[in-house]
Write a protein that holds these residues in place. Structure first.
Motif, PDB file in Angstrom:
ATOM      1  N   LYS A 194     -37.925   7.832 -17.821  1.00  0.00           N
ATOM      2  CA  LYS A 194     -39.075   7.670 -18.489  1.00  0.00           C
ATOM      3  C   LYS A 194     -40.030   6.952 -17.388  1.00  0.00           C
ATOM      4  O   LYS A 194     -39.656   6.395 -16.436  1.00  0.00           O
ATOM      5  CB  LYS A 194     -39.078   6.842 -19.540  1.00  0.00           C
ATOM      6  CG  LYS A 194     -38.199   7.612 -20.856  1.00  0.00           C
ATOM      7  CD  LYS A 194     -38.930   8.641 -20.961  1.00  0.00           C
ATOM      8  CE  LYS A 194     -37.944   9.374 -22.231  1.00  0.00           C
ATOM      9  NZ  LYS A 194     -38.594  10.792 -22.442  1.00  0.00           N
ATOM     10  N   PRO A 195     -41.382   7.120 -17.479  1.00  0.00           N
ATOM     11  CA  PRO A 195     -42.343   6.584 -16.517  1.00  0.00           C
ATOM     12  C   PRO A 195     -42.661   4.941 -16.583  1.00  0.00           C
ATOM     13  O   PRO A 195     -42.881   4.231 -17.547  1.00  0.00           O
ATOM     14  CB  PRO A 195     -43.754   7.152 -16.544  1.00  0.00           C
ATOM     15  CG  PRO A 195     -43.699   7.517 -18.158  1.00  0.00           C
ATOM     16  CD  PRO A 195     -42.159   7.962 -18.405  1.00  0.00           C
ATOM     17  N   ILE A 196     -42.275   4.315 -15.208  1.00  0.00           N
ATOM     18  CA  ILE A 196     -42.468   2.991 -15.182  1.00  0.00           C
ATOM     19  C   ILE A 196     -44.003   2.542 -15.326  1.00  0.00           C
ATOM     20  O   ILE A 196     -44.268   1.391 -15.848  1.00  0.00           O
ATOM     21  CB  ILE A 196     -42.015   2.471 -13.775  1.00  0.00           C
ATOM     22  CG1 ILE A 196     -40.593   2.560 -13.739  1.00  0.00           C
ATOM     23  CG2 ILE A 196     -42.356   0.796 -13.473  1.00  0.00           C
ATOM     24  CD1 ILE A 196     -39.612   1.802 -14.676  1.00  0.00           C
ATOM     25  N   TYR A 197     -44.762   3.330 -15.099  1.00  0.00           N
ATOM     26  CA  TYR A 197     -46.190   2.929 -15.104  1.00  0.00           C
ATOM     27  C   TYR A 197     -46.527   2.629 -16.561  1.00  0.00           C
ATOM     28  O   TYR A 197     -47.762   2.260 -16.899  1.00  0.00           O
ATOM     29  CB  TYR A 197     -46.983   4.057 -14.382  1.00  0.00           C
ATOM     30  CG  TYR A 197     -47.372   5.220 -14.998  1.00  0.00           C
ATOM     31  CD1 TYR A 197     -48.348   5.533 -16.000  1.00  0.00           C
ATOM     32  CD2 TYR A 197     -46.562   6.268 -14.648  1.00  0.00           C
ATOM     33  CE1 TYR A 197     -48.373   6.733 -16.702  1.00  0.00           C
ATOM     34  CE2 TYR A 197     -46.623   7.525 -15.372  1.00  0.00           C
ATOM     35  CZ  TYR A 197     -47.497   7.807 -16.212  1.00  0.00           C
ATOM     36  OH  TYR A 197     -47.838   8.896 -16.870  1.00  0.00           O
ATOM     37  N   ARG A 198     -45.954   3.311 -17.327  1.00  0.00           N
ATOM     38  CA  ARG A 198     -46.207   3.138 -18.764  1.00  0.00           C
ATOM     39  C   ARG A 198     -45.699   1.765 -19.484  1.00  0.00           C
ATOM     40  O   ARG A 198     -45.890   1.411 -20.455  1.00  0.00           O
ATOM     41  CB  ARG A 198     -45.602   4.548 -19.626  1.00  0.00           C
ATOM     42  CG  ARG A 198     -46.777   5.420 -19.566  1.00  0.00           C
ATOM     43  CD  ARG A 198     -46.305   6.570 -20.567  1.00  0.00           C
ATOM     44  NE  ARG A 198     -46.413   6.095 -21.829  1.00  0.00           N
ATOM     45  CZ  ARG A 198     -45.748   6.922 -22.697  1.00  0.00           C
ATOM     46  NH1 ARG A 198     -45.160   8.198 -22.411  1.00  0.00           N
ATOM     47  NH2 ARG A 198     -45.458   6.551 -24.000  1.00  0.00           N
ATOM     48  N   ILE A 199     -45.004   0.957 -18.553  1.00  0.00           N
ATOM     49  CA  ILE A 199     -44.384  -0.538 -19.093  1.00  0.00           C
ATOM     50  C   ILE A 199     -45.356  -1.535 -18.788  1.00  0.00           C
ATOM     51  O   ILE A 199     -45.775  -1.772 -17.864  1.00  0.00           O
ATOM     52  CB  ILE A 199     -43.294  -0.868 -18.139  1.00  0.00           C
ATOM     53  CG1 ILE A 199     -41.982   0.194 -18.408  1.00  0.00           C
ATOM     54  CG2 ILE A 199     -42.910  -2.194 -18.547  1.00  0.00           C
ATOM     55  CD1 ILE A 199     -40.694  -0.131 -17.547  1.00  0.00           C
ATOM     56  N   ASN A 301     -47.626   8.992 -12.089  1.00  0.00           N
ATOM     57  CA  ASN A 301     -48.023  10.356 -12.513  1.00  0.00           C
ATOM     58  C   ASN A 301     -47.666  11.357 -11.925  1.00  0.00           C
ATOM     59  O   ASN A 301     -47.518  12.442 -12.606  1.00  0.00           O
ATOM     60  CB  ASN A 301     -49.595   9.956 -12.526  1.00  0.00           C
ATOM     61  CG  ASN A 301     -50.216   9.356 -13.975  1.00  0.00           C
ATOM     62  OD1 ASN A 301     -50.207   9.866 -15.069  1.00  0.00           O
ATOM     63  ND2 ASN A 301     -50.812   8.251 -13.851  1.00  0.00           N
ATOM     64  N   ARG A 302     -47.790  11.237 -10.472  1.00  0.00           N
ATOM     65  CA  ARG A 302     -47.499  12.488  -9.613  1.00  0.00           C
ATOM     66  C   ARG A 302     -45.849  13.034  -9.822  1.00  0.00           C
ATOM     67  O   ARG A 302     -45.599  14.017  -9.889  1.00  0.00           O
ATOM     68  CB  ARG A 302     -47.861  12.516  -8.189  1.00  0.00           C
ATOM     69  CG  ARG A 302     -49.289  12.319  -8.096  1.00  0.00           C
ATOM     70  CD  ARG A 302     -49.701  11.986  -6.554  1.00  0.00           C
ATOM     71  NE  ARG A 302     -51.219  12.170  -6.432  1.00  0.00           N
ATOM     72  CZ  ARG A 302     -51.893  12.129  -5.121  1.00  0.00           C
ATOM     73  NH1 ARG A 302     -51.213  11.385  -4.059  1.00  0.00           N
ATOM     74  NH2 ARG A 302     -53.133  11.983  -5.178  1.00  0.00           N
ATOM     75  N   HIS A 303     -45.251  11.736  -9.825  1.00  0.00           N
ATOM     76  CA  HIS A 303     -43.861  12.069  -9.974  1.00  0.00           C
ATOM     77  C   HIS A 303     -43.175  12.670 -11.407  1.00  0.00           C
ATOM     78  O   HIS A 303     -42.594  13.456 -11.269  1.00  0.00           O
ATOM     79  CB  HIS A 303     -42.985  10.532  -9.756  1.00  0.00           C
ATOM     80  CG  HIS A 303     -41.564  10.603 -10.088  1.00  0.00           C
ATOM     81  ND1 HIS A 303     -40.692  11.319  -9.058  1.00  0.00           N
ATOM     82  CD2 HIS A 303     -40.879  10.175 -11.012  1.00  0.00           C
ATOM     83  CE1 HIS A 303     -39.513  11.177  -9.228  1.00  0.00           C
ATOM     84  NE2 HIS A 303     -39.604  10.624 -10.572  1.00  0.00           N
ATOM     85  N   LEU A 304     -44.029  12.133 -12.305  1.00  0.00           N
ATOM     86  CA  LEU A 304     -43.960  12.591 -13.638  1.00  0.00           C
ATOM     87  C   LEU A 304     -43.984  13.961 -13.784  1.00  0.00           C
ATOM     88  O   LEU A 304     -43.532  14.795 -14.268  1.00  0.00           O
ATOM     89  CB  LEU A 304     -44.563  11.731 -14.576  1.00  0.00           C
ATOM     90  CG  LEU A 304     -44.471  12.331 -16.203  1.00  0.00           C
ATOM     91  CD1 LEU A 304     -42.878  12.028 -16.730  1.00  0.00           C
ATOM     92  CD2 LEU A 304     -45.286  11.422 -17.109  1.00  0.00           C
ATOM     93  N   ALA A 305     -45.188  14.645 -12.902  1.00  0.00           N
ATOM     94  CA  ALA A 305     -45.632  15.870 -13.172  1.00  0.00           C
ATOM     95  C   ALA A 305     -44.751  16.864 -12.459  1.00  0.00           C
ATOM     96  O   ALA A 305     -44.633  17.741 -12.566  1.00  0.00           O
ATOM     97  CB  ALA A 305     -47.300  16.013 -12.560  1.00  0.00           C
ATOM     98  N   LEU A 306     -43.862  16.364 -11.267  1.00  0.00           N
ATOM     99  CA  LEU A 306     -43.145  16.960 -10.513  1.00  0.00           C
ATOM    100  C   LEU A 306     -41.781  17.133 -11.249  1.00  0.00           C
ATOM    101  O   LEU A 306     -40.918  17.829 -10.661  1.00  0.00           O
ATOM    102  CB  LEU A 306     -43.131  16.384  -9.235  1.00  0.00           C
ATOM    103  CG  LEU A 306     -44.306  16.502  -8.409  1.00  0.00           C
ATOM    104  CD1 LEU A 306     -43.911  15.779  -7.134  1.00  0.00           C
ATOM    105  CD2 LEU A 306     -44.491  18.126  -8.216  1.00  0.00           C
ATOM    106  N   ASN A 307     -41.463  16.343 -12.333  1.00  0.00           N
ATOM    107  CA  ASN A 307     -40.202  16.352 -12.975  1.00  0.00           C
ATOM    108  C   ASN A 307     -40.150  16.670 -14.376  1.00  0.00           C
ATOM    109  O   ASN A 307     -40.931  16.881 -15.022  1.00  0.00           O
ATOM    110  CB  ASN A 307     -39.261  14.908 -12.508  1.00  0.00           C
ATOM    111  CG  ASN A 307     -39.291  14.689 -10.955  1.00  0.00           C
ATOM    112  OD1 ASN A 307     -38.113  14.877 -10.617  1.00  0.00           O
ATOM    113  ND2 ASN A 307     -40.266  14.223 -10.378  1.00  0.00           N
TER     114      ASN A 307
END
Length: 307
Positions: A194-199, A301-307
């Motif tokens: 899960k994305p860390i940026y949403r913590i 965001n970019r990492h999430l888009a690629l995975n």
């Protein structure tokens, strides 16, 4: 930098404001009949004669009356939410969650022990959807300091939606969770992808123990021939030292652009002289960091888009 040993700072939302705001959101998504049902239930629960069983029954029934659609929120709605309670972000909430939170906020809370006992019983008997609503509502509830252990329990759950309700877009963890529970939550967020940026509050809760844990996790992944999210280094940068800097050097050597960018951001967070020197060796990336072109949220965001 970590708030762990001191007395909790109370972040108490205004109950009336929060309820009114959520009610205005719900009304945009439901029928007049559903609005009437919710009004009747909130009036009943607000009375001096309200009983816990009244809350339990209404809480369980809410989705049948208001539905489970996602809330459609505007930028202004999100600004208002943050004004009501710093960090409050219902962008991923459903109508049912909002209605259930209104019901929770309607129940008498003047006696902290009675209120806590009532909410704890809800937690103990809740299904997954109910648990999601309960955990997401924690930052709005009266007597929020009473739910620290419950939040830590939510981190240990195997139910993905419930874990997300605790960990993502929820200011409760950053404001109240003990350091060990916080660290486990961050590590688990990475583990489940899960994305860390949403913590919420990820920067203000950095701590040296977490930095070491994340480095150890990265080494385990590398040893197994696996990659790690570039977001991992967001909580490592402030604590770079002779033991951790080799990890960042490794990132700079990777062909993956996001890992190189993460290395540059991690170095920019550090006061460690060798880390500053290492960043100087990568002038183009340093310049992008300085200009604000590279941020952790952008990498996430970019990492999430690629995975």
């Amino acid at each position: 930098m970590s708030k762990t040993k001191t007395s909790p700072v109370l972040y108490q939302a205004d109950i009336y404001e929060a309820s009114s705001f959520l009610k205005s959101l719900v009304e945009k998504h439901v029928t007049p009949q559903a609005q009437q049902w919710l009004s009747e239930k909130t009036a009943m629960l607000s009375s001096e004669t309200a009983q816990p069983k009244d809350l339990y029954l209404a809480f369980s029934a809410a989705p049948r009356f208001v539905g489970k659609d996602k809330l459609a929120l505007t930028a202004q709605n999100l600004e208002t939410a943050n004004t009501i309670r710093t960090g409050f972000n219902p962008s991923h909430w459903s109508v049912a969650q909002a209605a259930r939170t209104i019901l929770l906020l309607s129940f008498p809370h003047q006696n902290p022990d009675d209120f806590l006992a009532t909410i704890e019983q809800l937690f103990n008997t809740a299904d997954m959807g109910e648990l999601v609503a309960l955990y997401a509502a924690l930052p709005l509830l009266p007597h929020p300091e009473s739910f620290k252990k419950r939040a830590a329990e939510g981190v240990r759950t195997n139910m993905g939606d419930v874990f997300e309700a605790v960990a993502l877009d929820n200011p409760y963890a950053a404001d109240y969770m003990e350091e060990d529970a916080w660290n486990q939550m961050v590590l688990k967020t990475l583990f489940v992808g899960k994305p860390i940026y949403r913590i919420y509050g990820i920067e203000k809760r950095v701590n040296p123990k977490l930095a070491r844990m994340l480095s150890d996790y990265a080494h385990e992944r590398w040893a197994a021939g696996r990659t790690v999210s570039p977001e991992l280094w967001r909580s490592v940068g402030p604590y770079l030292d002779a033991n951790l800097l080799p990890d960042i050097k490794k990132l700079f050597e990777q062909p993956n652009e996001l890992e190189q960018q993460a290395a540059a951001l991690a170095c920019s967070q550090s006061q460690y002289a060798p880390a500053k020197e290492l960043l100087n060796e990568h002038a183009a990336l340093k310049e992008r960091v300085t200009r604000g072109e590279l941020t952790w949220d952008l990498i996430g965001n970019r990492h999430l888009a690629l995975n």
